[in-house]
Scaffold this motif. Structure first.
Motif, PDB file in Angstrom:
ATOM      1  N   LEU A 285       0.911  -1.379   0.294  1.00  0.00           N
ATOM      2  CA  LEU A 285       0.348   0.410  -0.115  1.00  0.00           C
ATOM      3  C   LEU A 285       0.527   1.355  -0.278  1.00  0.00           C
ATOM      4  O   LEU A 285       0.392   1.977  -0.428  1.00  0.00           O
ATOM      5  N   PRO A 286       1.909   1.275   0.898  1.00  0.00           N
ATOM      6  CA  PRO A 286       2.772   2.291   0.879  1.00  0.00           C
ATOM      7  C   PRO A 286       3.328   2.662  -0.672  1.00  0.00           C
ATOM      8  O   PRO A 286       3.075   4.211  -0.766  1.00  0.00           O
ATOM      9  N   TYR A 287       3.921   1.783  -1.026  1.00  0.00           N
ATOM     10  CA  TYR A 287       3.700   2.312  -2.459  1.00  0.00           C
ATOM     11  C   TYR A 287       3.253   2.740  -3.643  1.00  0.00           C
ATOM     12  O   TYR A 287       3.318   3.584  -4.153  1.00  0.00           O
ATOM     13  N   ALA A 288       1.808   2.150  -3.707  1.00  0.00           N
ATOM     14  CA  ALA A 288       0.989   2.226  -4.215  1.00  0.00           C
ATOM     15  C   ALA A 288       0.690   3.587  -4.308  1.00  0.00           C
ATOM     16  O   ALA A 288       0.459   4.753  -5.356  1.00  0.00           O
ATOM     17  N   GLU A 289       0.441   3.969  -2.699  1.00  0.00           N
ATOM     18  CA  GLU A 289      -0.070   5.335  -2.547  1.00  0.00           C
ATOM     19  C   GLU A 289       1.178   6.637  -3.128  1.00  0.00           C
ATOM     20  O   GLU A 289       1.430   7.965  -3.644  1.00  0.00           O
ATOM     21  N   ALA A 290       2.506   6.487  -3.146  1.00  0.00           N
ATOM     22  CA  ALA A 290       2.743   6.924  -3.875  1.00  0.00           C
ATOM     23  C   ALA A 290       3.543   7.758  -5.112  1.00  0.00           C
ATOM     24  O   ALA A 290       3.716   7.980  -5.328  1.00  0.00           O
ATOM     25  N   PHE A 291       3.083   5.669  -5.710  1.00  0.00           N
ATOM     26  CA  PHE A 291       2.839   6.010  -7.006  1.00  0.00           C
ATOM     27  C   PHE A 291       1.231   6.935  -7.566  1.00  0.00           C
ATOM     28  O   PHE A 291       1.520   8.455  -8.450  1.00  0.00           O
ATOM     29  N   SER A 292       0.676   6.545  -6.540  1.00  0.00           N
ATOM     30  CA  SER A 292      -0.501   7.589  -6.417  1.00  0.00           C
ATOM     31  C   SER A 292      -0.415   9.005  -6.769  1.00  0.00           C
ATOM     32  O   SER A 292      -0.795   9.783  -7.390  1.00  0.00           O
ATOM     33  N   GLU A 293       0.645   9.142  -5.358  1.00  0.00           N
ATOM     34  CA  GLU A 293       0.683  11.501  -5.782  1.00  0.00           C
ATOM     35  C   GLU A 293       0.853  11.324  -6.501  1.00  0.00           C
ATOM     36  O   GLU A 293       1.184  12.928  -7.078  1.00  0.00           O
ATOM     37  N   ASN A 294       2.284  10.458  -7.213  1.00  0.00           N
ATOM     38  CA  ASN A 294       3.227  11.243  -8.240  1.00  0.00           C
ATOM     39  C   ASN A 294       2.229  11.794  -9.003  1.00  0.00           C
ATOM     40  O   ASN A 294       2.217  12.996  -9.978  1.00  0.00           O
ATOM     41  N   TYR A 295       1.162  10.963  -9.325  1.00  0.00           N
ATOM     42  CA  TYR A 295      -0.038  11.194 -10.861  1.00  0.00           C
ATOM     43  C   TYR A 295      -0.895  12.852  -9.984  1.00  0.00           C
ATOM     44  O   TYR A 295      -1.163  13.531 -10.331  1.00  0.00           O
ATOM     45  N   ARG A 296      -0.725  12.858  -8.935  1.00  0.00           N
ATOM     46  CA  ARG A 296      -1.875  13.491  -8.549  1.00  0.00           C
ATOM     47  C   ARG A 296      -1.168  14.945  -8.242  1.00  0.00           C
ATOM     48  O   ARG A 296      -1.646  16.116  -8.871  1.00  0.00           O
ATOM     49  N   GLU A 297      -0.004  14.855  -8.672  1.00  0.00           N
ATOM     50  CA  GLU A 297       0.845  16.201  -8.249  1.00  0.00           C
ATOM     51  C   GLU A 297       0.701  16.471  -9.870  1.00  0.00           C
ATOM     52  O   GLU A 297       1.676  18.069 -10.062  1.00  0.00           O
ATOM     53  N   GLN A 298       0.945  15.705 -10.382  1.00  0.00           N
ATOM     54  CA  GLN A 298       0.855  16.396 -12.192  1.00  0.00           C
ATOM     55  C   GLN A 298      -1.135  17.011 -12.301  1.00  0.00           C
ATOM     56  O   GLN A 298      -1.627  17.162 -14.003  1.00  0.00           O
ATOM     57  N   GLY A 299      -1.658  16.659 -11.644  1.00  0.00           N
ATOM     58  CA  GLY A 299      -2.516  17.494 -11.789  1.00  0.00           C
ATOM     59  C   GLY A 299      -3.934  16.068 -11.962  1.00  0.00           C
ATOM     60  O   GLY A 299      -5.240  16.439 -12.478  1.00  0.00           O
ATOM     61  N   PHE A 300      -3.617  14.969 -11.652  1.00  0.00           N
ATOM     62  CA  PHE A 300      -4.855  13.668 -12.495  1.00  0.00           C
ATOM     63  C   PHE A 300      -5.785  13.227 -10.790  1.00  0.00           C
ATOM     64  O   PHE A 300      -5.061  13.587  -9.752  1.00  0.00           O
ATOM     65  N   PHE A 301      -6.702  13.106 -11.199  1.00  0.00           N
ATOM     66  CA  PHE A 301      -7.744  12.810  -9.790  1.00  0.00           C
ATOM     67  C   PHE A 301      -7.051  10.792  -9.856  1.00  0.00           C
ATOM     68  O   PHE A 301      -7.205   9.998 -10.629  1.00  0.00           O
ATOM     69  N   THR A 302      -6.849  10.202  -8.549  1.00  0.00           N
ATOM     70  CA  THR A 302      -6.142   8.661  -8.885  1.00  0.00           C
ATOM     71  C   THR A 302      -6.508   8.385  -7.779  1.00  0.00           C
ATOM     72  O   THR A 302      -7.080   9.396  -5.994  1.00  0.00           O
ATOM     73  N   ILE A 303      -7.063   7.665  -7.351  1.00  0.00           N
ATOM     74  CA  ILE A 303      -7.732   6.684  -6.222  1.00  0.00           C
ATOM     75  C   ILE A 303      -6.184   5.183  -5.917  1.00  0.00           C
ATOM     76  O   ILE A 303      -5.968   4.553  -6.877  1.00  0.00           O
ATOM     77  N   VAL A 304      -6.445   4.593  -4.754  1.00  0.00           N
ATOM     78  CA  VAL A 304      -5.477   3.286  -4.610  1.00  0.00           C
ATOM     79  C   VAL A 304      -6.732   2.028  -4.176  1.00  0.00           C
ATOM     80  O   VAL A 304      -7.128   2.257  -3.309  1.00  0.00           O
ATOM     81  N   HIS A 305      -6.965   1.381  -5.132  1.00  0.00           N
ATOM     82  CA  HIS A 305      -7.878   0.148  -5.109  1.00  0.00           C
ATOM     83  C   HIS A 305      -7.590  -1.113  -5.012  1.00  0.00           C
ATOM     84  O   HIS A 305      -6.336  -1.075  -5.434  1.00  0.00           O
ATOM     85  N   LYS A 306      -7.784  -1.918  -4.043  1.00  0.00           N
ATOM     86  CA  LYS A 306      -7.207  -2.668  -3.443  1.00  0.00           C
ATOM     87  C   LYS A 306      -8.316  -4.337  -4.731  1.00  0.00           C
ATOM     88  O   LYS A 306      -9.378  -4.055  -4.736  1.00  0.00           O
ATOM     89  N   TYR A 307      -6.789  -5.277  -4.564  1.00  0.00           N
ATOM     90  CA  TYR A 307      -6.891  -6.471  -5.499  1.00  0.00           C
ATOM     91  C   TYR A 307      -7.007  -7.436  -5.269  1.00  0.00           C
ATOM     92  O   TYR A 307      -5.851  -7.521  -3.724  1.00  0.00           O
ATOM     93  N   ASN A 308      -7.422  -8.322  -5.460  1.00  0.00           N
ATOM     94  CA  ASN A 308      -6.648  -9.402  -5.070  1.00  0.00           C
ATOM     95  C   ASN A 308      -5.844 -10.542  -5.703  1.00  0.00           C
ATOM     96  O   ASN A 308      -6.212  -9.812  -7.062  1.00  0.00           O
ATOM     97  N   THR A 309      -5.026 -11.683  -5.640  1.00  0.00           N
ATOM     98  CA  THR A 309      -4.777 -12.169  -7.054  1.00  0.00           C
ATOM     99  C   THR A 309      -5.252 -12.762  -8.060  1.00  0.00           C
ATOM    100  O   THR A 309      -5.259 -12.589  -9.161  1.00  0.00           O
ATOM    101  N   THR A 310      -6.648 -13.106  -8.192  1.00  0.00           N
ATOM    102  CA  THR A 310      -7.680 -13.803  -9.035  1.00  0.00           C
ATOM    103  C   THR A 310      -8.469 -12.719 -10.106  1.00  0.00           C
ATOM    104  O   THR A 310      -7.932 -12.625 -10.633  1.00  0.00           O
ATOM    105  N   ALA A 311      -8.121 -10.892  -9.237  1.00  0.00           N
ATOM    106  CA  ALA A 311      -9.022 -10.248  -9.787  1.00  0.00           C
ATOM    107  C   ALA A 311      -7.695  -9.437 -10.321  1.00  0.00           C
ATOM    108  O   ALA A 311      -8.173  -8.994 -11.795  1.00  0.00           O
ATOM    109  N   ALA A 312      -6.853  -9.622  -9.891  1.00  0.00           N
ATOM    110  CA  ALA A 312      -5.435  -8.970 -10.355  1.00  0.00           C
ATOM    111  C   ALA A 312      -5.139  -9.755 -12.064  1.00  0.00           C
ATOM    112  O   ALA A 312      -4.727  -9.120 -13.031  1.00  0.00           O
TER     113      ALA A 312
END
Length: 312
Positions: A285-312
Motif C-alpha cells: 500500500l505505501p508504494y501504491a500511494e507514493a505512485f498515486s501521489e506522483n500522478y496527483r502532483e501532475q493534476g490527475f485524480f487518482t485512487i488506490v484500489h485494493k485487488y486480490n490476485t484473482t482479480a489482478a
C-alpha cells in the motif's frame, strides 16, 4: 590387400563386441531403476524414436546384403533403443490406473513436448547473474550515492560470478523520483520473467534487504522499494494469494490524450460504475500511494484500489 581386409574384419568384429558390451552395461545399470518415475522422465521419448527409425533401415539393408557383422551391430543398437524407449514411456513404472502402453506413450510424449524448450531457455539465459547485479546496482544507488560498503557488497557477488562491474560503479542511473523506484521494480519483474528457482528468489529478497541496511541509514525511497521488492519475491516464491493495490486514474476529458501518451500501457476498467485507468498494480500500500501521489502532483485524480490476485 587381403591383410588389410582381415584387419578391418577383425576391427569390425571387435566393434560389434564393444557395442554388445555397451548395451549390456547400459541396460544393467538401469535395470533395477527402470520402474522409477525419475528414471523414466530423464529419458527422451523423441530421441529413442529417432534412434529406432534411423537404425532400422541399416539393419534391413545389411541383413538383405548378407553383411552379418554390421547387421548384428545395428540389431544390438536397435535392441538398446527399444529398451530405452520402453523406459522413457514408463513401461515398468507402477500405474494404479493400469494404463496401456499406448496411453503411457501419449502421456510421455505430451510431457516431453512441454519440456522441449527447456534447454533452449537455459542457453538463452545461462545464469541470470547479470539481471541480479542490475537489481543490486539500482538498489544501491537509490539514495544517489554509492558508499564503500555497498560497493564491496556488490563486488563480492560480481567476483563470485566472474562479471565485470565497471559499468555499475561509474555513475548513478539516470532516472529520478518515482521513476527511479519503478525502474527497480521493472528489473525485478524482468528477473522473475526468467523463472528463477523459488529458493533463489527468496535469497534475493534477503540480499536486497541486507544491501539496504548496510550503510545503517535507510531513506524513505529505500524503505518503500525494499518492502515492494520483498513482497514481489516472496509472493513469487510462495505462490500464495495476496492482496495487491492498483492505482486508478480518472483523467478529465481534456487530460485523456496527455494521460494515454504518458501511460500508454494503462488498462481501462469500470470501478463502481465509473470509467478509470489502471496505471499500475503493486504489492504494498505505501508504494501504491507514493505512485498515486506522483500522478496527483501532475493534476490527475487518482485512487488506490485494493485487488486480490484473482482479480489482478
Amino acid at each position: 590387400m587381403e591383410v588389410l581386409q582381415s584387419i578391418l574384419k577383425g576391427i569390425l568384429l571387435i566393434s560389434v563386441a564393444i557395442t554388445a558390451l555397451i548395451t549390456y552395461l547400459t541396460i544393467n545399470k538401469m535395470w533395477n531403476r527402470k520402474h522409477e518415475v525419475t528414471v523414466a522422465q530423464s529419458n527422451s521419448v523423441f530421441a529413442q524414436i529417432l534412434a529406432i527409425f534411423t537404425t532400422l533401415p541399416f539393419l534391413i539393408y545389411y541383413s538383405v546384403h548378407g553383411d552379418i557383422k554390421i547387421a548384428l551391430d545395428n540389431f544390438i543398437r536397435l535392441f538398446l533403443y527399444i529398451f530405452l524407449f520402453l523406459v522413457a514411456i514408463g513401461f515398468w513404472v507402477k500405474d494404479p490406473q493400469h494404463k496401456g502402453i499406448w496411453q503411457k506413450f501419449i502421456k510421455a510424449f505430451k510431457q516431453e513436448a512441454n519440456e522441449s524448450t527447456n534447454l533452449i531457455k537455459a542457453l538463452n539465459h545461462p545464469s541470470r547473474k547479470k539481471e541480479l547485479l542490475n537489481i543490486l546496482y539500482r538498489v544501491a544507488w537509490l539514495d544517489d550515492e554509492l558508499n564503500e560498503k555497498e560497493r564491496q557488497y556488490i563486488q563480492m557477488f560480481a567476483d563470485t560470478w566472474d562479471i565485470d562491474t565497471s559499468y555499475l560503479f561509474n555513475e548513478p542511473p539516470p532516472e529520478k523520483g518515482i521513476e527511479k523506484l519503478n525502474k527497480v521494480r521493472d528489473e525485478v519483474i524482468a528477473y522473475l520473467a526468467l523463472q528463477p528457482s523459488k529458493e533463489q528468489a527468496q535469497s534475493l529478497s534477503d540480499v536486497v534487504q541486507a544491501l539496504i541496511n548496510i550503510d545503517e541509514e535507510i531513506t524513505k525511497e529505500e524503505e518503500l522499494i525494499g518492502a515492494e521488492i520483498s513482497g514481489m519475491l516472496i509472493n513469487y516464491a510462495s505462490e500464495q494469494k495476496t492482496t495487491l493495490y492498483g492505482v486508478m486514474i480518472h483523467p478529465k476529458q481534456e487530460q485523456q490524450e496527455s494521460f494515454l501518451a504518458l501511460v500508454p500501457s494503462a488498462k481501462e476498467e469500470y470501478i463502481l460504475g465509473n470509467r478509470a485507468y489502471v496505471a499500475g498494480i503493486f504489492q504494498t500500500l505505501p508504494y501504491a500511494e507514493a505512485f498515486s501521489e506522483n500522478y496527483r502532483e501532475q493534476g490527475f485524480f487518482t485512487i488506490v484500489h485494493k485487488y486480490n490476485t484473482t482479480a489482478a
